[in-house]
Design a protein around this motif. Structure first.
Motif, mmCIF file in Angstrom:
data_model
loop_
_atom_site.group_PDB
_atom_site.id
_atom_site.type_symbol
_atom_site.label_atom_id
_atom_site.label_comp_id
_atom_site.label_asym_id
_atom_site.label_seq_id
_atom_site.Cartn_x
_atom_site.Cartn_y
_atom_site.Cartn_z
ATOM 1 N N SER A 1 0.842 -1.197 0.000
ATOM 2 C CA SER A 1 0.000 0.000 0.000
ATOM 3 C C SER A 1 0.874 1.242 0.000
ATOM 4 O O SER A 1 1.957 1.260 0.604
ATOM 5 N N PRO A 2 0.432 2.297 -0.669
ATOM 6 C CA PRO A 2 1.212 3.535 -0.693
ATOM 7 C C PRO A 2 1.397 4.098 0.710
ATOM 8 O O PRO A 2 0.530 3.973 1.571
ATOM 9 N N ARG A 3 2.547 4.696 0.928
ATOM 10 C CA ARG A 3 2.794 5.413 2.184
ATOM 11 C C ARG A 3 2.734 6.900 1.895
ATOM 12 O O ARG A 3 3.199 7.361 0.846
ATOM 13 N N THR A 4 2.176 7.657 2.786
ATOM 14 C CA THR A 4 1.975 9.083 2.547
ATOM 15 C C THR A 4 2.351 9.899 3.774
ATOM 16 O O THR A 4 2.505 9.379 4.878
ATOM 17 N N PHE A 5 2.530 11.184 3.558
ATOM 18 C CA PHE A 5 2.472 12.171 4.639
ATOM 19 C C PHE A 5 1.962 13.453 4.029
ATOM 20 O O PHE A 5 2.047 13.677 2.823
#
Length: 226
Positions: free
Chosen positions: A159-163
């Motif tokens: 799954s994509p990781r974001t901030f």
């Protein structure tokens, strides 16, 4: 002569392609980080841009740089600035944007793009440099709406990781005034080459004395030879 003219033309073309680079920087707060080494602390982002083919105008006053004049972006995360993402936007340009960087007569920013993004295709490994856990295919956008800035780091099938960094980033008041920098992806402030040091020379009196001494030496040498 033809070869000389051709070489001069190539040099002129190379110089025209090297526009004068300028940088601006903003700071803000990180939130909702899913990266293991990016804390919900602070960050800084630097944009570097250069006008197409402009090699002579080094002034920051009354200028306009379109969003597609961006040559580099550098993101430094955490209070310690120990996670870094740097992308050469000349090699992998932004995929879309809206607006321009504009300065007034004093060189202060009066306008910045309302949106700049790298979306599809995302930046691939080898098209950016990262210090820290950011890897995979990276997408990012900077805007005034929604989350403001979201990094999406796609690692394999995970799954994509974001901030995110909050809203309102793309406001002129958030950014420093443009400053000339060392290169299209080098934020080091530009330093003019040192002025050439003049070579000491003899004045008229010194030259006359030297000529007299050389003449006397020559006359003496001729007498010894005779």
């Amino acid at each position: 002569m033809k070869k000389t003219l051709a070489a001069a033309a190539l040099l002129a073309a190379a110089a025209a392609a090297q526009a004068v680079p300028f940088a601006i920087t903003a700071e803000g707060a990180i939130s909702n980080s899913e990266f293991p080494d990016i804390a919900n602390e602070t960050y800084s982002v630097t944009f570097i841009f250069a006008s197409g083919g402009n090699t002579t105008d080094t002034s920051t006053a009354s200028r306009v740089w379109d969003w597609d004049y961006l040559t580099c972006t550098i993101w430094r995360m955490n209070t310690a600035r120990d996670v870094v993402y740097q992308q050469d936007l000349a090699a992998t340009p932004p995929t879309s944007g809206q607006g321009s960087f504009v300065t007034d007569a004093s060189g202060a920013l009066t306008m910045v793009p309302t949106r700049v993004e790298v979306d599809s295709p995302a930046a691939q490994p080898g098209q950016y440099a990262a210090q820290g856990s950011i890897q995979g295919a990276v997408k990012w956008f900077a805007s005034n709406g929604g989350a403001g800035v979201v990094f999406i780091d796609r690692v394999g099938s995970a799954s994509p990781r974001t901030f995110s960094t909050g809203s309102g980033l793309m406001q002129p008041s958030r950014w420093s005034a443009p400053v000339r920098v060392a290169g299209p992806c080098d934020p080091t402030p530009y330093a003019a080459p040192p002025a050439a040091t003049p070579v000491p020379t003899l004045g008229h009196a010194g030259l006359a004395l030297l000529a007299g001494l050389l003449g006397a030496l020559g006359w003496r040498t001729r007498r010894r030879g005779a």
